[in-house]
Motif scaffolding. Structure first.
Motif, short mmCIF file in Angstrom:
data_model
loop_
_atom_site.label_atom_id
_atom_site.label_comp_id
_atom_site.label_asym_id
_atom_site.label_seq_id
_atom_site.Cartn_x
_atom_site.Cartn_y
_atom_site.Cartn_z
N LEU A 24 0.84 -1.19 0.00
CA LEU A 24 0.00 0.00 0.00
C LEU A 24 0.88 1.24 0.00
CD1 LEU A 24 -2.85 1.31 0.46
CD2 LEU A 24 -2.37 1.10 2.90
N ILE A 25 0.58 2.17 -0.89
CA ILE A 25 1.26 3.47 -0.92
C ILE A 25 0.18 4.53 -0.77
CG2 ILE A 25 2.66 5.07 -2.25
CD1 ILE A 25 3.82 2.67 -3.76
N ASN A 26 0.40 5.48 0.15
CA ASN A 26 -0.55 6.56 0.38
C ASN A 26 0.00 7.88 -0.15
OD1 ASN A 26 -2.55 5.16 2.05
ND2 ASN A 26 -0.82 4.88 3.40
N GLU A 27 -0.93 8.77 -0.48
CA GLU A 27 -0.57 10.13 -0.88
C GLU A 27 0.55 10.13 -1.93
OE1 GLU A 27 -2.39 12.69 0.08
OE2 GLU A 27 -3.56 11.42 1.40
N LEU A 28 0.26 9.52 -3.04
CA LEU A 28 1.23 9.38 -4.11
C LEU A 28 1.08 10.53 -5.10
CD1 LEU A 28 3.36 7.48 -5.38
CD2 LEU A 28 1.49 6.32 -6.53
N ALA A 29 2.16 11.20 -5.39
CA ALA A 29 2.17 12.27 -6.40
C ALA A 29 3.20 11.89 -7.45
CB ALA A 29 2.50 13.61 -5.77
N LEU A 30 2.74 11.59 -8.65
CA LEU A 30 3.64 11.16 -9.73
C LEU A 30 3.79 12.28 -10.75
CD1 LEU A 30 2.26 7.57 -10.35
CD2 LEU A 30 4.36 8.19 -9.17
N PRO A 31 5.02 12.54 -11.20
CA PRO A 31 5.23 13.59 -12.21
C PRO A 31 4.68 13.16 -13.57
CG PRO A 31 7.28 12.45 -11.74
CD PRO A 31 6.25 11.89 -10.79
N LEU A 32 4.06 14.11 -14.25
CA LEU A 32 3.55 13.85 -15.60
C LEU A 32 4.54 14.29 -16.67
CD1 LEU A 32 -0.19 14.94 -15.37
CD2 LEU A 32 0.69 12.66 -15.68
N THR A 33 5.40 15.23 -16.30
CA THR A 33 6.36 15.77 -17.25
C THR A 33 7.77 15.57 -16.72
OG1 THR A 33 6.25 17.96 -16.24
CG2 THR A 33 4.73 17.53 -18.06
N MET A 34 8.75 15.71 -17.58
CA MET A 34 10.16 15.57 -17.17
C MET A 34 10.54 16.61 -16.13
SD MET A 34 11.27 12.95 -18.63
CE MET A 34 13.01 12.87 -18.92
N SER A 35 9.96 17.80 -16.22
CA SER A 35 10.29 18.85 -15.25
C SER A 35 9.67 18.56 -13.88
CB SER A 35 9.79 20.21 -15.75
OG SER A 35 8.37 20.23 -15.77
N GLY A 36 8.66 17.71 -13.87
CA GLY A 36 8.01 17.37 -12.61
C GLY A 36 7.02 18.41 -12.12
#
Length: 168
Positions: A24-36
Motif C-alpha cells: 500500500l502506498i498513500n498520498e502518491l504524487a507522480l510527475p507527468l512531465t520531465m520537469s516534474g
C-alpha cells in the motif's frame, strides 16, 4: 504507510491491506512531465494479487446520482442540489496516466472511488469492469470480489518491482 491509510480511510481498509498481505502506498504524487511541475495525485495505491487499485476517497454530505460518463453528478443536500465533478472520470484518468507513466497494462489497474457510508449512492450507474464507486462499508467486499476473478495473479517479482519503482 499503513497508519496514514488507517487515519485517512479507517480500520476496514487497513484490515484489507493486512488480510490480503498487499502493498500500500498513500498520498502518491507522480510527475507527468520531465520537469516534474505537473503531477497526478493518488490518495491510495493498493497492490493486490491480480490488480493495482487506485483509490480516491471522497466525503459527501447527501445523496449522489449520476452516470459513469456524465461530466458532473448531482448531490442532493438539505438546501437543494449541487453539481460536483464526476469522481469516476477523474479517477479513471489517474489510472490511465499511471498506466503510461509506470508502463503497466491498463487492464491490471482498477479505479475505485470510496465514499463515506452516510452518503447515499442514489441512481449511480456504472457499467465498467475497471471503474467503481462504493460506500466505505462495501469496499472490502468489492476488493475480495475483484481479486476472486478468474485471471492470473501478477508474478511476485513483477509486483515487487512495480511497488519499488512507483514508490521511488
Amino acid at each position: 504507510v499503513i497508519k496514514n491509510f488507517k487515519k485517512h480511510v479507517g480500520k476496514q481498509v487497513y484490515k484489507i491491506a493486512l488480510d490480503g498481505d498487499y502493498y500500500l502506498i498513500n498520498e502518491l504524487a507522480l510527475p507527468l512531465t520531465m520537469s516534474g511541475e505537473e503531477r497526478i495525485h493518488i490518495d491510495h495505491l493498493l497492490f493486490g494479487e491480480k490488480y493495482l487499485y487506485i483509490i480516491n476517497d471522497r466525503a459527501y454530505r447527501g445523496a449522489i446520482e449520476g452516470k459513469e460518463n456524465d461530466p458532473s453528478w448531482v448531490m442532493h443536500i438539505k438546501k437543494g442540489t449541487k453539481l460536483i465533478d464526476n469522481p469516476l472520470i477523474m479517477n479513471a484518468q489517474r489510472a490511465n496516466k499511471l498506466s503510461i507513466i509506470a508502463a503497466i497494462n491498463r487492464k491490471y489497474i482498477i479505479s475505485i472511488v470510496v465514499v463515506n457510508d452516510d452518503s447515499l449512492l442514489k441512481d449511480v450507474e456504472t457499467n465498467s469492469t475497471s471503474n467503481y464507486v462504493v460506500n466505505f462499508s462495501k469496499f472490502r467486499k468489492l476488493i475480495k470480489a475483484l481479486e476472486a476473478r478468474d485471471v492470473p495473479n501478477i508474478k511476485d517479482s513483477q509486483l515487487q518491482l512495480a511497488v519499488k519503482d512507483i514508490a521511488r
